[in-house]
Design a protein around this motif. Structure first.
Motif, PDB file in Angstrom:
ATOM      1  N   THR A 214       2.315  -0.256  -2.476  1.00  0.00           N
ATOM      2  CA  THR A 214       3.316  -0.540  -2.807  1.00  0.00           C
ATOM      3  C   THR A 214       4.666  -1.297  -3.083  1.00  0.00           C
ATOM      4  O   THR A 214       5.299  -1.514  -3.945  1.00  0.00           O
ATOM      5  N   GLY A 215       5.066  -2.467  -2.198  1.00  0.00           N
ATOM      6  CA  GLY A 215       5.488  -3.698  -2.157  1.00  0.00           C
ATOM      7  C   GLY A 215       7.120  -2.909  -1.631  1.00  0.00           C
ATOM      8  O   GLY A 215       8.716  -3.934  -1.670  1.00  0.00           O
ATOM      9  N   ASP A 219      13.416   0.433   3.626  1.00  0.00           N
ATOM     10  CA  ASP A 219      15.143   0.490   3.462  1.00  0.00           C
ATOM     11  C   ASP A 219      15.216   1.773   2.293  1.00  0.00           C
ATOM     12  O   ASP A 219      14.889   2.730   1.616  1.00  0.00           O
ATOM     13  N   GLU A 220      13.483   0.821   0.869  1.00  0.00           N
ATOM     14  CA  GLU A 220      13.856   2.294  -0.242  1.00  0.00           C
ATOM     15  C   GLU A 220      12.576   3.426   0.111  1.00  0.00           C
ATOM     16  O   GLU A 220      13.377   4.040  -0.102  1.00  0.00           O
ATOM     17  N   VAL A 221      11.929   3.179   0.868  1.00  0.00           N
ATOM     18  CA  VAL A 221      10.930   4.328   1.616  1.00  0.00           C
ATOM     19  C   VAL A 221      11.948   5.315   1.478  1.00  0.00           C
ATOM     20  O   VAL A 221      11.624   5.856   1.877  1.00  0.00           O
ATOM     21  N   LEU A 247       8.870   6.883   9.748  1.00  0.00           N
ATOM     22  CA  LEU A 247       7.747   7.253   8.114  1.00  0.00           C
ATOM     23  C   LEU A 247       7.767   5.645   7.034  1.00  0.00           C
ATOM     24  O   LEU A 247       6.793   5.059   6.597  1.00  0.00           O
ATOM     25  N   SER A 248       8.795   5.116   7.446  1.00  0.00           N
ATOM     26  CA  SER A 248       9.397   4.093   6.653  1.00  0.00           C
ATOM     27  C   SER A 248       8.848   3.234   6.690  1.00  0.00           C
ATOM     28  O   SER A 248       8.308   2.337   5.704  1.00  0.00           O
ATOM     29  N   ASP A 249       8.819   2.964   8.219  1.00  0.00           N
ATOM     30  CA  ASP A 249       7.840   1.649   8.859  1.00  0.00           C
ATOM     31  C   ASP A 249       6.334   1.251   7.993  1.00  0.00           C
ATOM     32  O   ASP A 249       5.938   0.151   7.894  1.00  0.00           O
ATOM     33  N   PHE A 250       6.503   2.765   8.591  1.00  0.00           N
ATOM     34  CA  PHE A 250       4.511   2.596   8.835  1.00  0.00           C
ATOM     35  C   PHE A 250       3.861   2.763   6.876  1.00  0.00           C
ATOM     36  O   PHE A 250       2.587   2.108   6.631  1.00  0.00           O
ATOM     37  N   ILE A 251       4.866   3.263   5.796  1.00  0.00           N
ATOM     38  CA  ILE A 251       4.119   3.231   4.391  1.00  0.00           C
ATOM     39  C   ILE A 251       5.213   2.019   3.867  1.00  0.00           C
ATOM     40  O   ILE A 251       4.071   1.732   4.009  1.00  0.00           O
TER      41      ILE A 251
END
Length: 257
Positions: A214-215, A219-221, A247-251
């Motif tokens: 996704t790029g 923080d955005e996730v 979750l955000s670090d993973f995605i």
């Protein structure tokens, strides 16, 4: 024949000798100029020439506008809306109407097409008149125009009402990534129910986009998970801050080299 003497029959069984038989020559069509011609090679050559023109035109069309490729078919993605080829769009549109769908699917799938194509097959046997002018064959011409108008209308309706933007998103080829399903972030992804929309391999589905490459930053996730975006409403994520970070670090790390 004499009365009371019976009747006598004499048969002639003579067969012409081979040397006396006439050779099998093609008919002379010079007496009917412009009305008929020999099938071989005159008529057949014209058919081949017309077919060659259409074949070359079709090949040029396929080179100029190649068929778009979609992602590999996923039988588990029940949200995908398939679309038949253009020559079956009128039948596809027919199944959208209430009288030919649901409990009446058999009407739209079998009965109506069966009657239409059955009538087409029986046309040469039902209309055996010698007249070839269309205006002097009102029934045959009328049914032909009615069928042609129905096919054109249903095809146009199918094209104009189809959600092409959603179809493009559904069939879009997305990058793949090696997913570590033992990662704590993936466990959070499953526990929070994200897998129901984004798929087991995060490839997207049910109207949800792919989460691979996704790029987006972590923080955005995290912000999207809490506040929502597009069709994704806010408040879906119910975990704590630590789970949100996992979750955000993973995605955000998916698809990165």
């Amino acid at each position: 024949m004499h009365r009371g003497k019976g009747m006598k029959f004499v048969g002639d069984s003579r067969v012409l000798a081979p040397e006396s038989r006439k050779p099998m020559l093609p008919k002379d069509y010079s007496e009917y100029p412009g009305k008929t011609e020999a099938f071989w090679p005159n008529f057949l050559l014209k058919e081949w020439m017309v077919g060659a023109v259409f074949l070359v035109g079709f090949l040029c069309l396929t080179v100029a506008h190649p068929a778009p490729l979609e992602r590999i078919a996923d039988p588990t993605d029940t949200s995908y809306i398939p679309l038949p080829d253009w020559y079956f769009l009128f039948l596809y549109q027919l199944l959208k109407y209430s009288f030919a769908s649901g409990p009446y699917t058999i009407v739209g799938a079998m009965i109506i097409p069966g009657l239409a194509f059955g009538g087409l097959l029986l046309a040469p046997f039902l209309d055996r008149g010698p007249e070839r002018r269309a205006r002097k064959r009102p029934l045959a011409t009328g049914f032909m125009l009615l069928a042609l108008a129905a096919i054109v209308f249903l095809t146009w309706q199918s094209v104009s009402t189809h959600d092409w933007a959603a179809a493009e998103r559904q069939g879009k080829i997305v990058p793949k990534a090696d997913i570590n399903k033992a990662d704590p972030g993936y466990e959070v992804f499953k526990a929070q129910g994200c897998i129901n929309c984004h798929g087991e391999n995060l490839q997207g589905g049910a109207g949800a986009p792919s989460l691979i490459g996704t790029g987006l930053s972590a923080d955005e996730v995290s912000k999207i998970a809490k506040d929502g975006k597009g069709k994704m409403p806010a408040g879906i994520f119910k975990g704590n801050d630590q789970q949100l970070k996992q979750l955000s670090d993973f995605i955000s790390g998916l698809g990165k080299k």
